[in-house]
Every structure is written in C-alpha cells, then in structure tokens.
Write a protein that holds these residues in place. Structure first.
Motif, PDB file in Angstrom:
ATOM      1  N   ALA A 202       0.866  -1.187   0.000  1.00 29.23           N
ATOM      2  CA  ALA A 202       0.000   0.000   0.000  1.00 29.23           C
ATOM      3  C   ALA A 202       0.897   1.229   0.000  1.00 29.23           C
ATOM      4  O   ALA A 202       1.587   1.493   0.982  1.00 29.23           O
TER       5      ALA A 202
ATOM      6  N   ASP B  63      -3.766   6.547   5.798  1.00 26.44           N
ATOM      7  CA  ASP B  63      -3.970   5.925   4.494  1.00 26.44           C
ATOM      8  C   ASP B  63      -4.712   6.897   3.583  1.00 26.44           C
ATOM      9  O   ASP B  63      -5.880   6.712   3.261  1.00 26.44           O
TER      10      ASP B  63
ATOM     11  N   HIS C 267      -5.487   2.902  -0.038  1.00 23.80           N
ATOM     12  CA  HIS C 267      -4.956   1.659  -0.589  1.00 23.80           C
ATOM     13  C   HIS C 267      -4.822   0.573   0.471  1.00 23.80           C
ATOM     14  O   HIS C 267      -5.099  -0.606   0.204  1.00 23.80           O
ATOM     15  N   ALA C 268      -4.364   0.941   1.665  1.00 23.02           N
ATOM     16  CA  ALA C 268      -4.161  -0.062   2.712  1.00 23.02           C
ATOM     17  C   ALA C 268      -5.493  -0.642   3.173  1.00 23.02           C
ATOM     18  O   ALA C 268      -5.635  -1.865   3.312  1.00 23.02           O
TER      19      ALA C 268
END
Length: 551
Positions: A424, A504, A508-509
């Motif tokens: 990520a 984040d 993405h994470a």
C-alpha cells in the motif's frame, strides 16, 4: 573443531538467500560450496513477482534495478530469418497499489548470485569455495559436519564444523539429502535432452529486440534470448532436437556452429561459447524437508522442467520461509517446534508447483504453435502462494478456513491469514514534522520482525494492543497504526505508543486489507511477508503470538 550457529551447504540462490536472511537477523553463518570457482551462466534467468517482493524485503535493491522486461518471442519461416509470428511469453499486467511487482522479469542467475554475495560480504560473511561436505552426524542439540577444503596446491584440509543447524541447498546431486536418506521420487524424461548455455554471436536478421525461436521443437530447434549481462552480443541459448547429438555438441564449438548454421539461415558468426551444459528434465521431490537439525531447500529438495520458470523462484522462497524461523529459535524467542512448519507450509506448495510445471511441459508436446507452447499466465507468478493450512496462522474473521490452491489466480477482496501481504503506497507519516513524509508497506516489512498493522482510529484500542505486545520481545515486533483517510489527527494520535502512525490518504491499505473505515482490525505480517494473523484485538493477537513465541 569450529562452531557456528548455522552452516549453509551450497552457495546458489537458495543458499545465499538463507545466509542473507539469517545475517539480517544477526545470526552468524558459514556458507560453503564444493565448486572451486563461482558458477557462470544465465541458468534460471526469470524472476517472478513474488521473488521480486522477497528481494525488496531483504534489502537487495540491485535486483529491481537490474531486472529487464522479457522480450517478445519471435518465430521464423522455416529455413529463413523472415519473421513468422511474434508474441509475449508473459502478457503485460499494469501494476496495482497492492501488487507493485506484477510482471516477471529477466536477470541471469550469475548476476543474481553476485549481487547476493555482495550483500552477505557486507555482513562479514564470504562463500567458502572449494569446501565440500563429506558427512553429517546429528545429536540432540547440534550437528557435526565433516568437510574438506581443497587448496590451490592440490592438498586437502579437513575440518570438523559443529553447528546448531545445517541447511542443505547443494542441488539435486548434493550430499545433504543423501546423508539424510530422504527419498527423491518422481520421473525422468529420458526422451528429452537439451544443451543450454551462454554464447556471443551475431548475424543479419538476429536482432536484440526479440527472443528468437528457430526450427521446430518437434524436430530440431534453437532458442536465443538476448542479454547484455553476457556482452553486447550475448545470448542465452537452448538447443533441442531428435537429430542432434547433444554430448557431441557440448564438447565441440565447431559442431555447435554447424547446428546453429543449419537452423539459422543467415551469415552467422559465433564469437565465443561462454558456458554450456547438458540438461534432461526431471520431476522429483523429497518426502520431507527436515530431519532433526538438518533441512533441505531448493534443488536439493525438488527439481522439475523449466516450464513456468519456478525453479529458482521456489528455491529462494523455501529459504525465506525457513530462515526467519531459525533466527527466532536461535534467539530463544520461538520454540524449536516452529521449525516443523517449514515442512507443513512448503511441501504442499512444492507439490502443486511440480504438478503445474509438469502440466505446462506436457502441454507443449501436443500444441501446434510456438505461442501455445510458450505463453504463460499469472498463475505462474507465485502471488497466490499461501500458507492458509498452516498451524501457525490464525484468522478470527474466517470460520471455515480451508487450504487454498497456491497457484490460483489473484482475487481482490478475499485476503485471509496465510496469504501474501499486499503493498500500500502513499501512507503519510503523521508523526513526522509537517506530516508530509510518505511511505509504503513494502518499505516497512523486513525479515527481522513481525509487523503488527493496527487499522483503527480508536486510540484506546492502540494503547491496549501495544500494552499486550509488551509480553513479547520488542526487538522482533514493530507496531504500525494505520488511520483511515478521513481520520482527524490530534495530539493523542501523534503521541500514540506505536512505532509508526500512518494515514492511508489514498485508501490503498484499507482496500488491500479489506477493512472498512469504521472498523478495527489487526493484521500481523510475518517476517516473510505472509499474513500470519487477522484478528479483532488484543485477545486474538495474544493467541497468535503465543503460538509463535516461547511462553
């Protein structure tokens, strides 16, 4: 007698990754190899995505820097250098946030080994060439290895090495597997006999933009892959044919030139044969990877046809899986029983890999076109390789967890404990002054510790989890809080007791780890980049780590 925590026998990619993983963990190693000189040759020249990730975690950036995309393969009209068809072996896939390495790439084994040797040398370890293992004696708390070192003057020096652990990565004909008496069952393709090697040549019509296929694999054929690692006119080659005397070819450059000239109809000039070796495909594997304090990895444990390019890649992953566990046992942090999971986690993967490569190899016998014979899909990328059936992975969110096909296609939104941990990018370090420094998970994962990812905006939960982690050695655990993109930062968030607190900002994470914005979830990533556990909080965290560390 000399003593060492770990003795590695064999200095190919598997042995070098084993040594480097242990050295990164502060475990002293000796690595020996019976060859008097370092091996030359491209050999296994493909690095798959999962292995590219492994080298990043190991801190070997030169691999990524030197990788080259695979060139398109090109066939020719019989008896000419007029192109007939062009196709990719691996269709290009656009990388994603979770999978930044999504395409196989080329790097010769000789180059890879040189890179890895440079890194172990930085950690005060050097491959001991000309040093051969003769026998092993096992005891309850150590291994005794009898080795002999050949001097330049022809004399031999005998040495007894006492090690806590011994890793045999000495190839299919190596001594370690034979010393242990392990079976190596399978089959040999006696009807297949090839010559492979590295060569310098040039001729009209042989460009450096294609992987060339001349002839017909159902009769006689030559394959040439351009690679500047050898020289500006260097190629890795394979010669195959029913009408070709391979042993004769291996012993005579003149005969090799005759065969090349008969199949490549151009004004061909061979400058130099750099290296060559005869090869017969085999499909074999051991019955187990461990006997007492001795382990086997790589070709010492499994061999198979080159179809799919799994050999080198599965070999280095064997060592990566094993050596973080040995490191924890050596530090008296984990019980010796954790080493049994090397066998339980890798044997199913190896069995599936052998089946896959065998299917791909045999498919080539029946297909009519080179494209159908050579093209591969993402099932060979190894991104689906997992440990879902392992006794040391734990998932509180999956009630009916079952072992998964290691060579399945990648699916978004189905992450479970035992899977590869996604990357990520774009994570903002809010503890850094100004809050503008970004990082990514693949820059955080390392083979020296478990990474505890705490997905939450509840700082009370963070304090509880960090407190629970106080039961364990802080040198092998790193805690990372991952805040959702819409989290409001406060003095409390900046002063969290975690090692890192990240936002984040691009989600993405949270997407890669299948976490909702308002959820709290703890994901523990093992030193080998595998998700060890997915839990709700401190109780699940304790359950996982109590199975990894000494009580």
């Amino acid at each position: 007698m000399t003593t060492i925590p770990v003795l590695v026998v064999g200095a190919g990619p598997s042995g070098l990754v084993a040594a480097l993983t242990l050295l990164r963990n502060g475990i002293p190693v000796r690595i020996i190899d019976k060859e008097s000189k370092y091996r030359v040759g491209q050999r296994g020249g493909g690095i798959h995505p999962r292995s590219q990730e492994l080298f990043r975690f190991l801190g070997v950036p030169e691999v990524d820097q030197m990788l080259k995309p695979f060139l398109p393969m090109q066939t020719y009209k019989p008896g000419t250098v007029e192109p007939l068809a062009s196709f990719p072996m691996f269709p290009y896939t656009e990388p994603t946030a979770a999978i930044p390495y999504y395409n196989p790439a080329a790097l010769g084994q000789e180059t890879l080994e040189r890179i890895l040797r440079s890194h172990i040398q930085k950690l005060s370890c050097t491959v001991e060439l000309g040093t051969e293992l003769r026998s092993i004696e096992q005891y309850s708390d150590h291994v005794v290895a009898h080795v002999v070192r050949k001097l330049d003057n022809g004399k031999e020096v005998f040495e007894v090495i006492q090690a806590n652990w011994l890793i045999g990565s000495d190839g299919a004909r190596g001594a370690v597997r034979k010393q242990l008496g392990l079976t190596f069952l399978g089959e040999s393709y006696y009807d297949k006999h090839w010559l492979t090697g590295d060569i310098r040549l040039h001729g009209p019509g042989i460009d450096r933009e294609h992987w060339h296929i001349f002839g017909d694999f159902k009769a006689d054929a030559v394959v040439l892959r351009p690679t500047d690692e050898i020289a500006p006119d260097g190629f890795q080659f394979v010669v195959s044919g029913r009408n070709i005397d391979i042993p004769k070819l291996a012993s005579s450059e003149e005969e090799l030139l005759k065969v090349f000239s008969s199949l490549i109809k151009t004004d061909l000039t061979i400058e130099k044969v750099m290296w060559s070796s005869e090869y017969r495909p085999n499909v074999r594997m051991v019955n187990k990877l461990r006997e007492g304090r001795v382990f086997v990895a790589g070709d010492a444990a499994h061999i198979h046809p080159p179809s799919g390019g799994q050999g080198l890649n599965s070999s280095v992953q064997d060592s990566f899986n094993l050596c973080w566990k040995i490191a924890l046992v050596e530090k008296n942090i984990s019980p010796v029983s954790i080493l049994d999971t090397y066998n339980t986690e890798r044997i199913p993967v190896i069995a599936e890999m052998l089946n896959l490569t065998n299917v791909l190899f045999n498919k080539g016998k029946d297909v009519q076109t080179a494209a159908a014979r050579f093209q591969r899909g993402e099932q060979v990328y190894m991104l689906g390789v997992n440990c879902r059936g392992s006794p040391i992975v734990f998932d509180e969110f999956v009630t009916d967890a079952k072992p998964a096909d290691s060579y399945r296609l990648i699916q978004d939104g189905c992450l479970q404990a035992g899977d590869r941990a996604p990357d990520a990018p774009g994570l903002v370090d809010i503890m850094y002054p100004g809050g503008t420094t970004t990082t990514r998970l693949f820059d955080i994962f390392q083979p020296i510790y478990h990474t505890v990812l705490v997905f939450t905006a509840d700082y009370t939960t963070v304090a509880q989890i960090v407190s629970a982690l106080g039961l364990y050695d802080s040198n092998v655990i790193r805690t990372v809080v991952v805040l959702p993109a819409n989290a409001v930062t406060t003095d409390e968030s900046v002063s969290t007791p975690a090692n890192l607190t990240l936002m984040d900002q691009n989600c993405h994470a949270y997407a890669g780890y299948v976490v909702g914005d308002k959820q709290t979830r703890v994901v523990i990533v093992r030193p080998d980049g595998v998700v060890g556990a997915i839990v709700r909080g401190e109780e699940g965290l304790k359950k996982y780590f109590n199975g990894i560390f000494v009580a």
